[in-house]
Each structure stands twice: as C-alpha cells, then as structure tokens.
Design a protein around this motif. Structure first.
Motif, short mmCIF file in Angstrom:
data_model
loop_
_atom_site.label_atom_id
_atom_site.label_comp_id
_atom_site.label_asym_id
_atom_site.label_seq_id
_atom_site.Cartn_x
_atom_site.Cartn_y
_atom_site.Cartn_z
N GLN B 23 -29.47 -34.25 -16.00
CA GLN B 23 -30.17 -34.53 -14.79
C GLN B 23 -30.39 -35.83 -14.48
O GLN B 23 -30.75 -36.43 -13.27
N ALA B 26 -34.22 -40.17 -13.13
CA ALA B 26 -35.27 -39.83 -12.00
C ALA B 26 -35.60 -38.46 -11.81
O ALA B 26 -36.69 -38.02 -11.62
N ALA B 27 -34.49 -37.84 -12.07
CA ALA B 27 -34.82 -36.29 -11.72
C ALA B 27 -35.31 -35.26 -12.93
O ALA B 27 -35.69 -34.19 -12.86
N SER B 108 -21.54 -42.98 -18.13
CA SER B 108 -21.01 -42.98 -17.08
C SER B 108 -22.17 -42.47 -15.82
O SER B 108 -22.34 -43.18 -14.86
N ASN B 109 -22.78 -41.46 -16.23
CA ASN B 109 -23.72 -41.03 -15.12
C ASN B 109 -24.71 -42.19 -14.90
O ASN B 109 -25.22 -42.29 -14.01
N GLN B 111 -24.43 -45.29 -15.10
CA GLN B 111 -23.72 -46.54 -14.48
C GLN B 111 -23.84 -46.08 -12.98
O GLN B 111 -23.83 -47.19 -12.17
N ALA B 112 -23.73 -45.02 -12.64
CA ALA B 112 -23.55 -44.42 -11.22
C ALA B 112 -25.04 -44.21 -10.67
O ALA B 112 -25.22 -44.06 -9.60
N GLY B 113 -26.13 -44.15 -11.44
CA GLY B 113 -27.56 -43.84 -11.00
C GLY B 113 -28.29 -45.09 -10.98
O GLY B 113 -27.92 -46.39 -11.17
N ALA B 114 -29.55 -44.98 -10.62
CA ALA B 114 -30.36 -46.21 -10.51
C ALA B 114 -31.04 -46.49 -12.05
O ALA B 114 -31.48 -47.41 -12.22
N ARG B 122 -28.57 -51.70 -18.87
CA ARG B 122 -27.38 -52.21 -18.63
C ARG B 122 -26.68 -52.59 -19.64
O ARG B 122 -25.31 -52.70 -19.74
N ASP B 126 -22.75 -51.76 -20.92
CA ASP B 126 -21.62 -52.64 -21.00
C ASP B 126 -21.10 -52.74 -22.33
O ASP B 126 -19.82 -52.67 -22.42
N HIS B 167 -13.48 -42.97 -17.51
CA HIS B 167 -14.47 -42.88 -16.60
C HIS B 167 -14.19 -41.88 -15.47
O HIS B 167 -15.00 -41.18 -14.95
N LEU B 171 -16.20 -38.53 -14.73
CA LEU B 171 -17.01 -38.15 -13.32
C LEU B 171 -16.49 -36.75 -12.73
O LEU B 171 -17.10 -35.91 -12.25
#
Lengths: 199, 199
Positions: B23, B26-27, B108-109, B111-114, B122, B126, B167, B171
DNA sequence: GTTAACCTGGAACGATCGTTTCAAGATAGT
DNA sequence: ACTATCTTGAAACGATCGTTCCAGGTTAAC
C-alpha cells in the motif's frame, strides 16, 4: 439565470495535476489543493466531486494533455528509428529538467502506488500503456519498412521492450538519475534493435 | 533486570513490510499495522520509533531479505546469460504469482511515491539500484568472457538497460501485466544482447 | 521478597483528514 | 427591481491521523 463560475476549471485541474503528479493521491490533502488552486472547498466539491473523482479527472487530464500528444507524434512520425530516439530524448529531457523535473510520470507513479487499487484508475493506466505500446509499434513498423531494423527484431516484441524501458526511465528519473546516463542507456538499447554495423 | 519483549521484532517487521510494500507509506495507517501485527501501539513505538522510522526499517528489511540475496546469486552465477535469464524468470514469477503477486517491488514503488522525499529512504533506493546494476554487470562480464555477447554489446551499458527493464517489469506487473507477455518481452531483449544467430 | 527496570494494554492527546452545511453574494432573465 | 438559480466563503462535521502518557503487569537480580 444562475451565477457563473468565478474560475477556470481547466486551469484549476492543471494545478491539481501538478500536486497529484508530484506527491501521489494519498500524500496530497484537500487542504493542499485548496491552498494551491486558490479556490475553496465548496467550489471544488461542486465542480469535481470528492477527492477520488478529482484524482481520476486529473489523471485523465494528464493523459490527454501530456501523454497522448507525444505518443501521437511518435506514431505518425515517418522516420522510423530516429523518431523513437527523439521520443526518448524528449522524455528524458522532460523528466530530468524543466518545470516537472524529478516528478516522473503520473501514470507510472500511479501504477506503483495505492492509486491503482481503484478500478477506474486502473483502466486509465492500462489504456495508456496500450497507447504507448501501440505508438512504439507503429514507429517500429515504419522502421522495419525502411530497413532500419536488424534481422532478428520483431516490431511487436521490440515495442514491448521499449515500453518497459520507458517506464524504467520514468521511475529512475524520479530518484534523481543522471540525464546523460539515461540517454546513453536508451541509445544502447536502440542500437541493439538496429541493423548490425555492416556485418 | 527488566521484562523481555513478548514478541519477535523481526517477525513483526515482516508483517509491516507486507503492508508498506502493498500500500505504500501514506496509504498505510498505524492502525493497519497494529491490527495486522497484533502488537500494541506502545510496543510499536518503543521498538521501532515513529511511522517514518518504521518505514525505513521495513525498507531496509525488504532489501536485505528479498532483494540482496537474489542479486548476490545473480552476481556470483558463473553461467553468464542464462543466469540473467533465470533472474528475470524468477522476478516475473514472484511479481505475477504467489503470496506477493501484483505487489510490484517495494523499492520501485517507493521511487514512484512520496516516500522518496525522505533523504534516508532515497539513499536506500539509490544503493539498491546500484546493487542491481552491479549484479547485472557482473553477470554480463561473465557472459562476455564466455563469448555469449554480440560484438556491439558493452557489459556496462547493457547492465543499465537491463536494470531499467527490471524496473519496468516491477511496475507493469503491479498493474496486472501478463506473466507470459513479460517473459516474452524480456527474452527478446536478452536475445538482442546475445550473439547474432550464426551471422 | 523486595526492588529496579522494562513491557504491555488502553485511553486519550491535539492535529488533520475528507466532507457537508448554510448564509451571503453574484448573475441573468422577466 | 424582483426573483430564481447558482457560486462562494467560512465554519463546522465526525472520523481518523500519528503520537503520547500512565497505570498495571512481568521479569530478573539482590
């Protein structure tokens, strides 16, 4: 008759897209949207409905405005492989510099987040992936007709590969990947599809 | 001396990983974590600190437990290209079936999220990308030594390409991509790197 | 058995969440 | 000017957020 809206819904949606694009659905509060757009809660809910509906509208807006035109240009480009190379160049430039640098792609971000739980959102994501794949496919068919592809390169599966690669670029760019490195990587992948150097 | 913990922190962390993986940060609420792990808020905060620290711990746990062993096996495999193919086979299997199907990759998730806004997070992202790239590089160097690579294939840049591709797989698998289609796509990309068929 | 150190359960904190409500203001037709 | 219709601002809703606190229970050394 009635009063008329005191704001431009499309411009407001642009601002909302920016917020959801950058932070995702869950991390973006209604308060953020109110603050950033300048309009108040009543107008928001009257115009767009609740948060989920607003996100869906923003996602569709993103696809129609930011994604589809680029894909259409790729699909209709008659140059073949150079068109694909230019597509990736533009993608990397947009992802690594300018106003939306390090934001990634709103569609890619949505796939990785809890946003994809919503069925309507999922439908948009799938449709966009299909558009990406089809545009890539069209460009590769053109490339094949022009004799730009290697003997073992099948346009359909090569399009799949490049679509996945684009998602990879979207992801890594958000984490701060270097533009030149991404460019070098994509170039290598494209050379791989092309004819072997006068073998 | 003191009382001792009535639960296994590592086992609890496994459960927490599952929640954040599926999730995102944040969720996922503290209440979700309390419900799922069965342990109390007090124990949670005493053991792991706040939510952000708990997420960081879960992410590190994920990398150490789920990602690193697989990459190590890839890097140390002496077979060359078949090792890479097997890596992707396992990846696609894990992503599309089994207990964690359609969860994607937690890295991966993130990296795409907040989540990627946090500097510590981070850094982990990396580092993990570097590990992935390096493992792929090692396998490709082996492949080159064994004469499995085409004349134009440079292990370093090919490793970059395959890392991006991984990646992409992460996704798309979350959005419900078909395992066979992913497999076909990856196979095509790998054939592209290999020697041309007795040209 | 006493004590010092730690853990657990559960209530409670203030803050923020998404959403609703309502009175006041603005518009266009009559 | 009047009215019907819609928009707007702002307050307020209950729910949930992440976090803290404390009383009571449990442990191990003395």
């Amino acid at each position: 008759m009635p009063d008329i809206k005191h704001f431009d819904p499309d411009a407001a949606l642009d601002t909302v897209v920016g917020l959801f694009w950058r932070q995702g659905l869950a991390a973006t509060g209604i308060q953020d949207i109110v603050s950033e757009t300048g309009l108040n809660r009543s107008s928001l809910y009257a115009t767009f409905g609740g948060k989920q509906e607003l996100y869906r509208a923003a996602l569709r807006h993103y696809v129609e405005q930011r994604s589809r035109p680029v894909l259409r240009r790729l699909a209709e480009d008659e140059r073949g492989l150079p068109a694909v190379a230019e597509f990736f160049d533009g993608l990397i430039r947009d992802r690594c510099s300018g106003a939306h640098a390090r934001w990634g792609c709103m569609v890619s971000n949505a796939q990785a987040g809890a946003e994809a739980g919503d069925a309507d959102v999922r439908a948009v994501l799938d449709a966009q992936h299909r558009e990406l794949r089809d545009a890539m496919h069209a460009a590769l068919v053109t490339a094949e007709a022009r004799g730009q592809l290697g003997p073992g390169t099948v346009p359909a599966t090569a399009a799949d590969v490049l679509a996945l690669l684009a998602h990879g670029v979207n992801l890594r760019s958000r984490a701060g990947a270097d533009a030149q490195e991404l460019s070098r990587t994509v170039t290598a992948a494209l050379e791989c599809l092309g004819s072997p150097p006068t073998a």
